[in-house]
Design an enzyme around this catalytic site. Structure first.
Site, PDB file in Angstrom:
ATOM      1  CG  ASP A 394       5.422  14.045  64.636  1.00  7.96           C
ATOM      2  OD1 ASP A 394       4.487  14.779  64.975  1.00  7.96           O
ATOM      3  OD2 ASP A 394       5.773  13.030  65.260  1.00  7.96           O
ATOM      4  CE  LYS A 395       6.332  18.632  70.858  1.00 14.29           C
ATOM      5  NZ  LYS A 395       6.957  17.816  71.914  1.00 14.29           N
ATOM      6  CB  THR A 549       3.584  19.264  67.746  1.00  8.70           C
ATOM      7  OG1 THR A 549       3.301  18.559  68.930  1.00  8.70           O
ATOM      8  CG2 THR A 549       3.490  20.757  68.018  1.00  8.70           C
ATOM      9  N   GLY A 550       0.678  18.186  67.916  1.00  8.72           N
ATOM     10  CA  GLY A 550      -0.608  18.371  68.569  1.00  8.72           C
ATOM     11  C   GLY A 550      -0.472  19.097  69.889  1.00  8.72           C
ATOM     12  CE  LYS A 577       0.612  15.332  63.706  1.00  9.44           C
ATOM     13  NZ  LYS A 577       1.694  14.482  64.221  1.00  9.44           N
ATOM     14  CG  ASP A 596       7.327   8.478  65.222  1.00 10.79           C
ATOM     15  OD1 ASP A 596       6.464   9.372  65.247  1.00 10.79           O
ATOM     16  OD2 ASP A 596       7.866   8.024  66.241  1.00 10.79           O
ATOM     17  CG  ASP A 600       3.260  11.545  62.037  1.00 10.06           C
ATOM     18  OD1 ASP A 600       2.628  12.576  62.317  1.00 10.06           O
ATOM     19  OD2 ASP A 600       4.124  11.037  62.769  1.00 10.06           O
TER      20      ASP A 600
END
Length: 721
Positions: A394-395, A549-550, A577, A596, A600
């Site tokens: 995740d970014k 990422t969104g 995701k 996190d 997620d």
């Protein structure tokens, strides 16, 4: 209050100042420390995957029984006829000296051998035959045969072998339990990190020393330089560099100031701080870590299940081999050899090493990982990590810090000091703003040493920016909406810079002074320096690295180019995701997901290995098999290294333990008796204990693996041990 529009717009007319949250609009991340999430698990771990063969026993008990049994064994061995014949001496005799062997041997059997007899009965009752039952059967057969022989009803008498056998078994179990106790010292070490007392600040400002158990939520405590924080809380006065290595594994102190959270057991290295307690006892991060460590030590991996099955199978192999041995030697007319050989088979076939092979590695790896800020919730996850060939990060908040920083400054009039002047001007206007972008500008100005004048008449313009008077002149800071409202055009001198920033998806703020644009500032989510190192090492190991990422595609692509990401999933809605994880899996990848946030959690659960950043939400942590106490992406490399090293030790131990038994059982049965080679019972016991020691020592080599150095310098295979 500085309220600015947070709508996400990605066209050329986007108001980056108002839309600063475009980086996180589809990727909301909650707070809360990871240690609070895990509410399951006990505080102890059953050895051998739950086979409580030492239930109610302790290293001290085996130690005491060993020394007393050894003392009683010395005269038994000294007066043994075979020993006298081997060493060519004659022991002095006196009335009653012939009773040394049966009397002392009986005491040794009931005192030293009793834990094994009790363990054998327990295994029978639980229908889980194993090592204790084999040892119990062996010493009972040897004792009964010797006792019957003492009354002249049988010819074989093995008092000295029986005594030595029990002594060796006690020594082996003492050493084993010491090794396990040292490996499981992680829990005790964690518990010892907390101070016994705390200094509570009273309402009148005085300080009272209280027991840590008397602290409550809302209390304010004084933490002096060099002292440990007694409970989780928030700094209400002062700032200090805190050593959090015992929790996160990060060796460098971390600066914490007013409003920052601190973790129980961290050490204030240089200054005194006052902390308002918000979690005590079982609710602290440290207690959560203890629960995770205990849970991990209790969980079984696939290798552990295999070892348990092999140990159970070995019991039946040993009993069958002993029965065949008795039958064969009896048919050959040597009943003495039938008893001695069968007892030797039972002893040498004990799955002692096999039972220790996996649990000891498990305990060592779990405690080692905890000291490096890696909390293993599920042993299967750690074991699977060695097979991972694709890591999906995740970014926001994982590869990046989740907070904006100034990445570019362009002044319309140029000049060497123009950028610093522009930053000082913007910081003066933004100094009273609570907006994250404002804080980033103020921080950058301070870091560059820019002069920041006092502003007056501050006011927020919703969706456009902020305005204030600086040195008698009106200054505004805002995005495209501010420019459209005032009819301003971006000066040619900074157009290229601004367009480049926009192409990257950066938030661009323009500084307007006295009705003219005097410059622009770019702000972007900060990429963690550690992210590049982690990705470099993963690439060297042949692992594909993807990012999800969104964010808008151009934002994600810019970050991916910076840190070397192989594949990007951008503009992904929270509920989608996990489909990205499924996509990688359909392509044949074994996937580890690192995240996190609340959104997620489904992806963490779907991944082959779910890794939650410890500073993330409880939901994410509940869905993961591995929790990172810190937010350092390099910990993913550490997990991979630990997984490979642990599995290597497990397989080495299994091969040794199983191979040893396959070779030793025929020798113990006497297949080479025709060649004059007969394995003595005591030697068999020594060899069995020696195999256990070898397995234990091999497992201890896992402690030598330097996990932290592998995160930045490891090659394809990482460290070896």
């Amino acid at each position: 209050m500085d309220t600015r529009d947070t709508a996400v717009q990605h066209d050329a007319d986007t108001d980056e100042h108002a839309g600063h949250d475009q980086h996180t609009s589809h990727d909301e991340h909650g707070g809360g420390h990871g240690g609070h999430a895990e509410h399951g698990g006990g505080h102890g771990a059953g050895h051998d995957g739950g086979h409580d063969k030492h239930e109610g026993h302790s290293p001290a008990m085996f130690r005491d029984r060993f020394w007393l049994s050894l003392l009683l064994t010395l005269p038994v061995v000294f007066y043994a006829d075979m020993i006298q014949e081997w060493f060519g001496y004659t022991a002095p005799t006196f009335p009653g000296s012939d009773l040394f062997a049966p009397v002392l041997g009986t005491i040794i059997f009931f005192y030293g051998g009793w834990p094994f007899v009790v363990g054998a009965v327990r295994e029978i009752r639980s229908r889980a035959p194993g090592m204790m039952l084999l040892i119990g059967m062996a010493i009972t057969v040897a004792y009964v045969a010797s006792l019957v022989a003492s009354f002249g009803l049988f010819t074989v008498e093995v008092w000295w072998e029986l005594s030595l056998l029990i002594v060796i078994m006690l020594l082996g179990h003492w050493m084993e339990m010491r090794a396990i106790g040292q490996a499981r010292g992680a829990l005790a070490a964690l518990a010892e990190l907390l101070p016994d007392e705390a200094e509570r600040v009273n309402d009148d400002g005085s300080v009272t020393t209280v027991h840590i158990g008397d602290l409550g939520v809302g209390d304010v405590v004084l933490v002096r330089p060099g002292a440990r924080v007694p409970a989780d809380g928030e700094i209400v006065q002062g700032s200090a560099d805190l050593d959090e290595s015992m929790i996160t594994g990060e060796s460098n102190p971390v600066t914490r100031g007013e409003g920052d959270r601190v973790i129980a057991a961290s050490v204030s290295t240089d200054s005194a701080i006052r902390v308002r307690v918000d979690a005590v006892g079982e609710d602290t991060a440290l207690a959560g870590i203890q629960r995770l460590v205990a849970q991990a030590q209790e969980s079984k991996s696939r290798t552990q299940v295999l070892a348990d099955r092999a140990a159970a199978l070995l019991f039946y192999v040993a009993v069958s081999a002993a029965a065949v041995t008795v039958a064969v030697w009896a048919l050959l007319g040597d009943t003495d050899a039938a008893v001695v050989r069968s007892v030797t088979v039972l002893i040498i076939a004990c799955p002692h090493a096999l039972g220790l092979a996996i649990p000891l590695v498990t305990s060592i790896s779990t405690s080692k990982s905890a000291r490096n800020g890696i909390l293993i919730k599920d042993r299967l996850a750690l074991e699977q990590m060695r097979n991972v060939d694709a890591v999906l990060f995740d970014k926001t908040g994982t590869l990046t810090k989740g907070e904006h920083a100034v990445t570019g400054v362009a002044a319309a009039d140029g000049g060497s000091d123009a950028e610093a002047v522009l930053l000082g001007l913007a910081a003066a206007v933004e100094s009273e703003s609570e907006h994250p972008l404002a804080r980033a500008i103020v921080a950058e100005a301070a870091e560059r040493g820019a002069e920041v004048q006092q502003a007056s008449g501050f006011r927020s313009m919703t969706g456009r920016g902020v305005r204030a008077s600086v040195d008698g002149q009106e200054v505004a800071v805002g995005g495209p909406a501010l420019l459209r409202e005032q009819g301003f055009d971006v000066p040619d001198s900074i157009t290229d810079a601004v367009n480049g920033w926009r192409d990257r998806g950066a938030a661009v703020l323009h500084v307007v002074k006295a009705g003219e644009i005097v410059g622009a500032i770019a702000l972007e989510d900060q990429v963690r320096p550690e992210s590049r190192q982690a990705i470099d090492v993963l690439h060297r190991r042949g692992v594909t690295v993807a990012m999800i990422t969104g964010d808008a595609q151009q934002v994600a692509d810019a970050v991916a180019r910076d840190i070397g990401i192989d594949e990007v999933f951008a503009e992904v809605l929270p509920e989608d995701k996990d489909s990205a994880v499924a996509d990688l899996q359909r392509r044949g990848h074994t996937v580890a997901m690192v995240g996190d946030g609340v959104n997620d959690a489904p992806a963490l659960a779907r991944a082959d290995v779910g890794i939650a950043i410890g500073a993330g939400t409880d939901v994410a942590i509940e869905s993961a098999g591995i929790v990172l106490a810190s937010d350092d992406p390099r910990a993913v490399v550490v997990v991979s290294t630990l997984s490979a090293a642990s599995y290597r030790k497990m397989t080495q131990n299994l091969w040794w333990a199983a191979g040893y038994n396959l070779a030793a059982i025929p020798l113990a049965a006497g297949v080479l008796a025709w060649a004059g080679f007969v394995l003595p019972m005591a030697v068999g016991a020594v060899l069995m204990s020696l195999s256990t020691i070898i397995v234990a020592l091999n497992a201890q080599l896992l402690r030598r693996v330097d996990l932290r150095s592998t995160a930045v310098s490891s090659g394809p295979s990482g460290s070896t041990a």
